[in-house]
Enzyme design. Structure first.
Site, mmCIF file in Angstrom:
data_model
loop_
_atom_site.group_PDB
_atom_site.id
_atom_site.type_symbol
_atom_site.label_atom_id
_atom_site.label_comp_id
_atom_site.label_asym_id
_atom_site.label_seq_id
_atom_site.Cartn_x
_atom_site.Cartn_y
_atom_site.Cartn_z
ATOM 1 N N CYS A 318 -6.648 -26.859 -37.172
ATOM 2 C CA CYS A 318 -6.108 -25.948 -38.190
ATOM 3 C C CYS A 318 -6.433 -26.333 -39.634
ATOM 4 C CB CYS A 318 -4.613 -25.720 -37.991
ATOM 5 S SG CYS A 318 -3.715 -26.970 -37.104
ATOM 6 N N ARG A 347 -6.975 -37.169 -29.252
ATOM 7 C CA ARG A 347 -5.577 -37.592 -29.364
ATOM 8 C C ARG A 347 -5.358 -38.844 -28.537
ATOM 9 N NH1 ARG A 347 -2.530 -31.703 -28.776
ATOM 10 N NH2 ARG A 347 -3.705 -30.667 -30.446
ATOM 11 N N GLN A 365 -10.201 -27.461 -27.669
ATOM 12 C CA GLN A 365 -9.227 -26.374 -27.772
ATOM 13 C C GLN A 365 -9.941 -25.059 -28.039
ATOM 14 O OE1 GLN A 365 -6.626 -27.925 -30.941
ATOM 15 N NE2 GLN A 365 -4.978 -27.874 -29.447
ATOM 16 N N ASP A 367 -9.397 -22.632 -30.006
ATOM 17 C CA ASP A 367 -8.521 -22.430 -31.151
ATOM 18 C C ASP A 367 -8.912 -21.189 -31.936
ATOM 19 O OD1 ASP A 367 -6.300 -23.563 -32.222
ATOM 20 O OD2 ASP A 367 -7.274 -25.402 -32.863
ATOM 21 N N HIS A 369 -7.390 -18.976 -35.637
ATOM 22 C CA HIS A 369 -6.377 -18.801 -36.673
ATOM 23 C C HIS A 369 -6.577 -17.450 -37.330
ATOM 24 C CE1 HIS A 369 -6.489 -23.201 -36.133
ATOM 25 N NE2 HIS A 369 -5.181 -23.064 -36.262
ATOM 26 N N LYS A 449 7.479 -18.666 -32.215
ATOM 27 C CA LYS A 449 6.279 -18.728 -31.377
ATOM 28 C C LYS A 449 6.514 -18.071 -30.032
ATOM 29 C CE LYS A 449 7.162 -23.251 -29.218
ATOM 30 N NZ LYS A 449 6.552 -24.505 -28.764
ATOM 31 N N HIS A 495 -1.462 -19.338 -35.560
ATOM 32 C CA HIS A 495 -2.260 -20.203 -34.681
ATOM 33 C C HIS A 495 -2.200 -19.591 -33.280
ATOM 34 C CE1 HIS A 495 -1.604 -23.749 -37.508
ATOM 35 N NE2 HIS A 495 -0.564 -22.999 -37.801
#
Length: 621
Positions: A318, A347, A365, A367, A369, A449, A495
């Site tokens: 992000c 991670r 990911q 991902d 946005h 969320k 997100h």
């Protein structure tokens, strides 16, 4: 979309899930999680207490720690001078059955903290004392409750520091509806610097039929284990010599991954997303601004020094997408912006927590946005839900459980923007006609969320898609757009991920299909098996014609026909085409598929047409 999925269902005999039952099959048994059944939650929690009581009866030197319920069972951690062996689980189970048959009452007692401490010290339970102290540190005025099994003074009396809930008596547990499954090591408080404890896992149900159905499902899950299938089918490996939690994609697995990625990009492009690509590393200052270093530091790898500056492997994408946004000023007319990336993140996971593809240290990911205006939230969320449904259905998932998490006590953002965002999420879900559960106060501090769990072929639920509204990062990074009056305003940031991570989703898909992938996803779609070397050239010509039509085919030789077929079955190749002199002369292929068995001689062109149609519809051949 059938959203609120039924509980896991397994036939009492055999391994088929409810969807695969014929008209004369036994009625499937519903396997409810503790979240879905208050009764089973109580049964499992009480079973943990009964197990701890049994262990301390058999091993008086055992010290108890924690014993929670889990989705379909329970566990308890013990500090014992000698390791428990698997054969001792039978002994513990027998003692548990004795306690159950005594129908001992479970009694809740509320006591002052000082009295609880006195009793814990008298019992010589240092771990319970630490738990009590941590409760009081969080809330000095907390109610302290103990649960007793049996009456005080009875030889079968036992108590534990516990908030409940429990069943009324041990007789409410069925002596033949629970089992002790395994023993494993577990560090106290999850800290490898603390004492190594012994964790005993168990499962508990209301009836023996449910227990048997659960065992059947466990056996089926073992057969589908993606780690075993990944090795057998030569899809991926985790090379401990190179480092734990790092995935090596082998040619066949890499081919599948590219197919998934290509589909993902196509469906996103079709729905108005633009692709971005970001670095794998950035200065530590970026993670300080985003707040990740404060809130997420324990899950980040240590910083790397580059020319006397600190850099950090990215744990999330992000902040990078935000930096792209900040590179210029946008007008309200430019919004919404939808930016997507298959971004690899890193991670830190403790070595004992990693598990195949499900928990790794480096993963990608899916991902995206969305930067939008407040009045665009509902439409954008609806668009994400449509995209999610389209994408997941391509992989055979059509049953979901949806949770909406709302504003917690501590949060950022005005009342008005929270109400607008929560209303937009509810509106988007309602417009799909989908049921959803509301977790009041369960949202992140920076926005509400939606979490989506998918249900697989044997009824297991997997956390998958997430949609998160964010009022915090636009504020931290001072994101702006120019509104219709020429004033600068903060955009809303959303997100969202559909798969969650490619690695984990790949593992879920592998287990869902038990390696029998639909034709479009299979790494090798057809193996051409020559009966004799005399037809080899013809077989290579057939394979070439398949490749020219975008089909993945290979010619396999080097063994007798029977062994070639068995090997293809082991590799779960969807289509096998046997070629002898007669087939070569006739322009046919003797076809066998994984799903339908022997299909006989089929003209080559007809088979290729069928395979192309099957790929286009993403069906099983």
């Amino acid at each position: 979309g059938r959203v609120r999925a039924a509980p896991a269902q397994v036939a009492p005999q055999g391994g088929a899930s409810a969807q695969r039952q014929g008209p004369d099959s036994p009625e499937p048994v519903a396997l409810l999680t503790s979240e879905e059944s208050e009764e089973l939650l109580r049964v499992r929690h009480t079973s943990a207490h009964v197990m701890a009581m049994a262990v301390q009866r058999l091993f008086p030197e055992a010290q108890v720690t924690i014993g929670p319920w889990t989705d379909m069972g329970f566990y308890y951690d013990f500090d014992l001078p000698e390791p428990l062996e698997s054969k001792q689980l039978k002994q513990i189970k027998k003692e548990m059955q004795r306690i159950i048959k005594r129908k001992l009452p479970l009694v809740r007692e509320e006591v002052p903290a000082a009295e609880a401490e006195r009793r814990i010290r008298a019992a010589g339970e240092p771990y319970k004392l630490e738990i009590l102290q941590s409760i009081l540190e969080r809330d000095p005025g907390a109610d302290i409750t103990l649960y007793h099994i049996g009456e005080e003074g009875d030889k079968d009396h036992w108590w534990d520091l516990c908030a409940g809930p429990h069943v009324g008596t041990t007789g409410d547990l069925h002596a033949k509806a629970f089992d002790l499954e395994s023993v494993a090591g577990a560090y106290w408080r999850g800290d490898e610097k603390r004492q190594m404890l012994q964790r005993v896992y168990g499962t508990a149900w209301s009836t023996p039929q449910q227990l048997q159905a659960y065992k059947t499902m466990k056996e089926e899950a073992k057969r589908r284990d993606h780690r075993t299938l990944g090795q057998k089918m030569e899809l991926f490996s985790i090379q401990e010599g190179a480092g734990g939690g790092l995935v090596f994609w082998h040619p066949k697995g890499a081919k599948m991954r590219h197919l998934i990625e290509d589909y993902w990009r196509q469906v996103h492009t079709n729905r108005g997303y633009e692709m971005v690509i970001s670095p794998h590393i950035a200065k530590v200052d970026l993670w300080k601004t985003s707040g990740h270093l404060d809130f997420y530091g324990e899950s980040m790898f240590r910083a790397i020094e580059v020319e006397e500056e600190q850099y950090q492997l990215k744990p999330m994408n992000c902040p990078f997408h935000i930096m792209v946004y900040k590179d210029r000023m946008y007008s309200y007319r430019d919004l919404p912006l939808r930016w997507a990336e298959l971004g690899t993140v890193y991670r830190y996971e403790k070595s004992g927590t990693m598990h195949g593809l499900f928990r790794v240290r480096g993963f990608t990911q899916d991902d995206a946005h969305i930067f939008c205006l407040p009045d665009q939230i509902a439409a954008e969320i609806r668009g994400v839900l449509d995209l999610m449904e389209e994408t997941l259905s391509a992989f055979g998932f059509s049953e979901y459980e949806i949770n909406l998490s709302t504003r917690p006590e501590k949060s950022v953002g005005s009342d008005a923007i929270w109400e607008q965002a929560e209303g937009a999420l509810k509106e988007a879900l309602a417009s799909k006609g989908w049921d959803f559960l509301v977790d009041e106060g369960g949202g992140a501090f920076y926005g509400p969320k939606i979490d989506v769990k998918i249900r697989d072929a044997i009824g297991r639920k997997w956390q998958c898609s997430t949609i998160q509204v964010d009022f915090n990062l636009p504020e931290r990074f001072e994101l702006e757009y120019v509104d219709a009056e020429g004033a600068k305003q903060r955009p809303i940031m959303i997100h969202r991920a559909i798969f969650g991570s490619l690695e984990r989703f790949f593992g879920i898909v592998t287990e869902n299909f038990a390696g029998d992938f639909p034709l479009w996803l299979a790494p090798v779609q057809c193996q051409i098996l020559p009966v004799t070397d005399e037809v080899l050239d013809h077989c290579y010509d057939v394979a070439q014609r398949m490749k020219e039509r975008g089909l993945r085919a290979e010619v396999v030789t080097g063994a007798g026909l029977g062994k070639l077929i068995r090997n293809a079955e082991t590799k779960k190749v969807p289509v096998m085409a046997v070629v002898g002199k007669q087939e070569a002369a006739d322009g046919t292929l003797s076809v066998r598929t994984r799903s339908k068995g022997e299909l006989g001689a089929i003209p080559e062109g007809e088979l290729l047409d069928s395979m192309e149609a099957c790929v286009a519809s993403k069906a099983v051949m």
